[in-house]
Design a protein around this motif. Sequence first.
Motif, PDB file in Angstrom:
ATOM      1  N   GLU A   1      -5.401  31.934  -6.590  1.00 20.52           N
ATOM      2  CA  GLU A   1      -6.642  32.618  -6.200  1.00 20.52           C
ATOM      3  C   GLU A   1      -7.782  32.194  -7.115  1.00 20.52           C
ATOM      4  O   GLU A   1      -8.909  31.932  -6.659  1.00 20.52           O
ATOM      5  CB  GLU A   1      -6.456  34.139  -6.254  1.00 20.52           C
ATOM      6  N   ALA A   2      -7.499  32.109  -8.416  1.00 18.42           N
ATOM      7  CA  ALA A   2      -8.546  31.733  -9.373  1.00 18.42           C
ATOM      8  C   ALA A   2      -9.066  30.318  -9.110  1.00 18.42           C
ATOM      9  O   ALA A   2     -10.242  30.029  -9.332  1.00 18.42           O
ATOM     10  CB  ALA A   2      -7.999  31.837 -10.799  1.00 18.42           C
ATOM     11  N   ALA A   3      -8.183  29.438  -8.624  1.00 14.15           N
ATOM     12  CA  ALA A   3      -8.570  28.057  -8.355  1.00 14.15           C
ATOM     13  C   ALA A   3      -9.198  27.886  -6.975  1.00 14.15           C
ATOM     14  O   ALA A   3      -9.600  26.789  -6.608  1.00 14.15           O
ATOM     15  CB  ALA A   3      -7.358  27.134  -8.483  1.00 14.15           C
ATOM     16  N   GLY A   4      -9.269  28.972  -6.221  1.00 12.08           N
ATOM     17  CA  GLY A   4      -9.854  28.892  -4.889  1.00 12.08           C
ATOM     18  C   GLY A   4      -8.985  28.154  -3.895  1.00 12.08           C
ATOM     19  O   GLY A   4      -9.485  27.510  -2.968  1.00 12.08           O
ATOM     20  N   LYS A   5      -7.658  28.236  -4.072  1.00 11.18           N
ATOM     21  CA  LYS A   5      -6.738  27.529  -3.183  1.00 11.18           C
ATOM     22  C   LYS A   5      -6.445  28.361  -1.933  1.00 11.18           C
ATOM     23  O   LYS A   5      -6.342  29.583  -1.997  1.00 11.18           O
ATOM     24  CB  LYS A   5      -5.427  27.206  -3.903  1.00 11.18           C
ATOM     25  N   SER A   6      -6.280  27.663  -0.813  1.00  6.90           N
ATOM     26  CA  SER A   6      -5.832  28.319   0.410  1.00  6.90           C
ATOM     27  C   SER A   6      -4.323  28.508   0.323  1.00  6.90           C
ATOM     28  O   SER A   6      -3.589  27.556   0.052  1.00  6.90           O
ATOM     29  CB  SER A   6      -6.187  27.475   1.635  1.00  6.90           C
ATOM     30  N   THR A   7      -3.858  29.719   0.529  1.00  4.85           N
ATOM     31  CA  THR A   7      -2.441  30.033   0.447  1.00  4.85           C
ATOM     32  C   THR A   7      -2.033  30.848   1.666  1.00  4.85           C
ATOM     33  O   THR A   7      -2.872  31.308   2.440  1.00  4.85           O
ATOM     34  CB  THR A   7      -2.123  30.851  -0.814  1.00  4.85           C
ATOM     35  N   TYR A   8      -0.731  31.045   1.827  1.00  2.27           N
ATOM     36  CA  TYR A   8      -0.244  31.901   2.902  1.00  2.27           C
ATOM     37  C   TYR A   8      -0.781  33.319   2.738  1.00  2.27           C
ATOM     38  O   TYR A   8      -1.126  33.984   3.720  1.00  2.27           O
ATOM     39  CB  TYR A   8       1.282  31.908   2.921  1.00  2.27           C
ATOM     40  N   VAL A   9      -0.864  33.784   1.492  1.00  4.45           N
ATOM     41  CA  VAL A   9      -1.361  35.137   1.243  1.00  4.45           C
ATOM     42  C   VAL A   9      -2.846  35.233   1.599  1.00  4.45           C
ATOM     43  O   VAL A   9      -3.285  36.206   2.209  1.00  4.45           O
ATOM     44  CB  VAL A   9      -1.118  35.547  -0.224  1.00  4.45           C
ATOM     45  N   ALA A  10      -3.618  34.221   1.225  1.00  4.99           N
ATOM     46  CA  ALA A  10      -5.050  34.229   1.548  1.00  4.99           C
ATOM     47  C   ALA A  10      -5.281  34.248   3.051  1.00  4.99           C
ATOM     48  O   ALA A  10      -6.232  34.862   3.548  1.00  4.99           O
ATOM     49  CB  ALA A  10      -5.730  33.011   0.926  1.00  4.99           C
ATOM     50  N   LEU A  11      -4.395  33.585   3.799  1.00 15.49           N
ATOM     51  CA  LEU A  11      -4.571  33.482   5.249  1.00 15.49           C
ATOM     52  C   LEU A  11      -3.920  34.616   6.021  1.00 15.49           C
ATOM     53  O   LEU A  11      -4.421  35.030   7.074  1.00 15.49           O
ATOM     54  CB  LEU A  11      -3.998  32.146   5.738  1.00 15.49           C
ATOM     55  N   LEU A  12      -2.796  35.118   5.512  1.00 22.28           N
ATOM     56  CA  LEU A  12      -2.015  36.111   6.263  1.00 22.28           C
ATOM     57  C   LEU A  12      -1.969  37.479   5.600  1.00 22.28           C
ATOM     58  O   LEU A  12      -1.519  38.443   6.237  1.00 22.28           O
ATOM     59  CB  LEU A  12      -0.575  35.603   6.457  1.00 22.28           C
ATOM     60  N   GLY A  13      -2.404  37.579   4.346  1.00 20.94           N
ATOM     61  CA  GLY A  13      -2.230  38.807   3.599  1.00 20.94           C
ATOM     62  C   GLY A  13      -0.823  38.877   3.025  1.00 20.94           C
ATOM     63  O   GLY A  13       0.070  38.126   3.446  1.00 20.94           O
ATOM     64  N   VAL A  14      -0.612  39.775   2.064  1.00 18.60           N
ATOM     65  CA  VAL A  14       0.695  39.869   1.409  1.00 18.60           C
ATOM     66  C   VAL A  14       1.788  40.227   2.403  1.00 18.60           C
ATOM     67  O   VAL A  14       2.843  39.587   2.466  1.00 18.60           O
ATOM     68  CB  VAL A  14       0.649  40.897   0.255  1.00 18.60           C
ATOM     69  N   ASP A  15       1.562  41.250   3.213  1.00 14.97           N
ATOM     70  CA  ASP A  15       2.584  41.682   4.168  1.00 14.97           C
ATOM     71  C   ASP A  15       2.841  40.619   5.231  1.00 14.97           C
ATOM     72  O   ASP A  15       3.988  40.365   5.616  1.00 14.97           O
ATOM     73  CB  ASP A  15       2.169  42.997   4.826  1.00 14.97           C
ATOM     74  N   GLY A  16       1.772  39.980   5.710  1.00 10.43           N
ATOM     75  CA  GLY A  16       1.935  38.937   6.721  1.00 10.43           C
ATOM     76  C   GLY A  16       2.690  37.743   6.184  1.00 10.43           C
ATOM     77  O   GLY A  16       3.545  37.173   6.881  1.00 10.43           O
ATOM     78  N   ALA A  17       2.401  37.363   4.954  1.00  8.52           N
ATOM     79  CA  ALA A  17       3.097  36.240   4.345  1.00  8.52           C
ATOM     80  C   ALA A  17       4.569  36.567   4.112  1.00  8.52           C
ATOM     81  O   ALA A  17       5.450  35.728   4.351  1.00  8.52           O
ATOM     82  CB  ALA A  17       2.428  35.854   3.029  1.00  8.52           C
ATOM     83  N   ALA A  18       4.840  37.788   3.658  1.00  6.32           N
ATOM     84  CA  ALA A  18       6.231  38.196   3.442  1.00  6.32           C
ATOM     85  C   ALA A  18       6.998  38.179   4.768  1.00  6.32           C
ATOM     86  O   ALA A  18       8.166  37.753   4.818  1.00  6.32           O
ATOM     87  CB  ALA A  18       6.276  39.580   2.816  1.00  6.32           C
ATOM     88  N   GLY A  19       6.353  38.605   5.840  1.00  6.17           N
ATOM     89  CA  GLY A  19       6.993  38.569   7.151  1.00  6.17           C
ATOM     90  C   GLY A  19       7.256  37.151   7.623  1.00  6.17           C
ATOM     91  O   GLY A  19       8.307  36.861   8.213  1.00  6.17           O
ATOM     92  N   GLU A  20       6.317  36.249   7.351  1.00  5.00           N
ATOM     93  CA  GLU A  20       6.504  34.844   7.719  1.00  5.00           C
ATOM     94  C   GLU A  20       7.648  34.223   6.927  1.00  5.00           C
ATOM     95  O   GLU A  20       8.422  33.417   7.462  1.00  5.00           O
ATOM     96  CB  GLU A  20       5.209  34.064   7.477  1.00  5.00           C
TER      97      GLU A  20
END
Length: 295
Positions: free
Chosen positions: A242-261
Amino acid sequence: MVRLRASMSARAKAIEGMIDRLLPRVEGGEARLIDAMRYATLGGGKRLRGYMVAEVASLFGVAPEGADRVAASVEMLHAYSLVHDDLPAMDDDDLRRGQPSTHRKFDEATAILAGDALQTMSFDILANPLTHASADVRINLVRALAEASGAAGMVGGQMIDMEGEGRALSLDEVARLHALKTGCLIRYSAEAGAILGQASDDVRKRISAYGRDLGAAFQIADDVLDATASAEELGKTAGKDEAAGKSTYVALLGVDGAAGEARRVAGQALSHIDIFGPEADRLRDLVHYVVERRN
């Protein structure tokens, strides 16, 4: 998970022992280099990749010595990638496995050389007849690792990762980034066991698909951990993506959405090894482990 943890611990001990044998301390001008290589590879880590090599190889009755050599090889390759990834020019991280990164423990030049030497040594181990009597098997191992770790695999993914800092990537782009950067080496680790076991093409493809999807689940869970776990739990700096401004599954889906994926992809991984019976239960347990772990 108790059985899996005991199995992983036993395998990790065997892999550590093999790395220690393959990287003995020396005297002379290269002693500092060897010390840095040993520092980067010994004394910690889950040994997930090495565990996968050995566990898949056991399905085909491969001798432990050969499996442990290939497991040590992939762990050395992985360690090289971490040493370089931690450098200031890359992810710039001072912590690795709860200890100072190699360039902080030694210096940047030594860390670069240690990574270089670990990379080349990983291929030297695979090419050695002690790893397997069949030259065809050894060539297949070398080629598969080269494909998984080079520009079309791990290193290519690292480049995409660096280029992606500070700009928004789509979900498909993030998935491809991590399939290369992290997934290819995990996929190889599973496939290497099948190569050692001289498995049929169909079985090798299934094992490879298992490794591919387990690698994807691992990375998605890693993104969740980076966003939710502490530095003490991770053994490295938390929140860096997040600090580096990277796109991640969490940034795109949220914590719960990423955990589900992560759980969805884990289910796919399990489906690829349904041809095996109880002998593959540790591989099944491993799928659950990668999405439930806290470090």
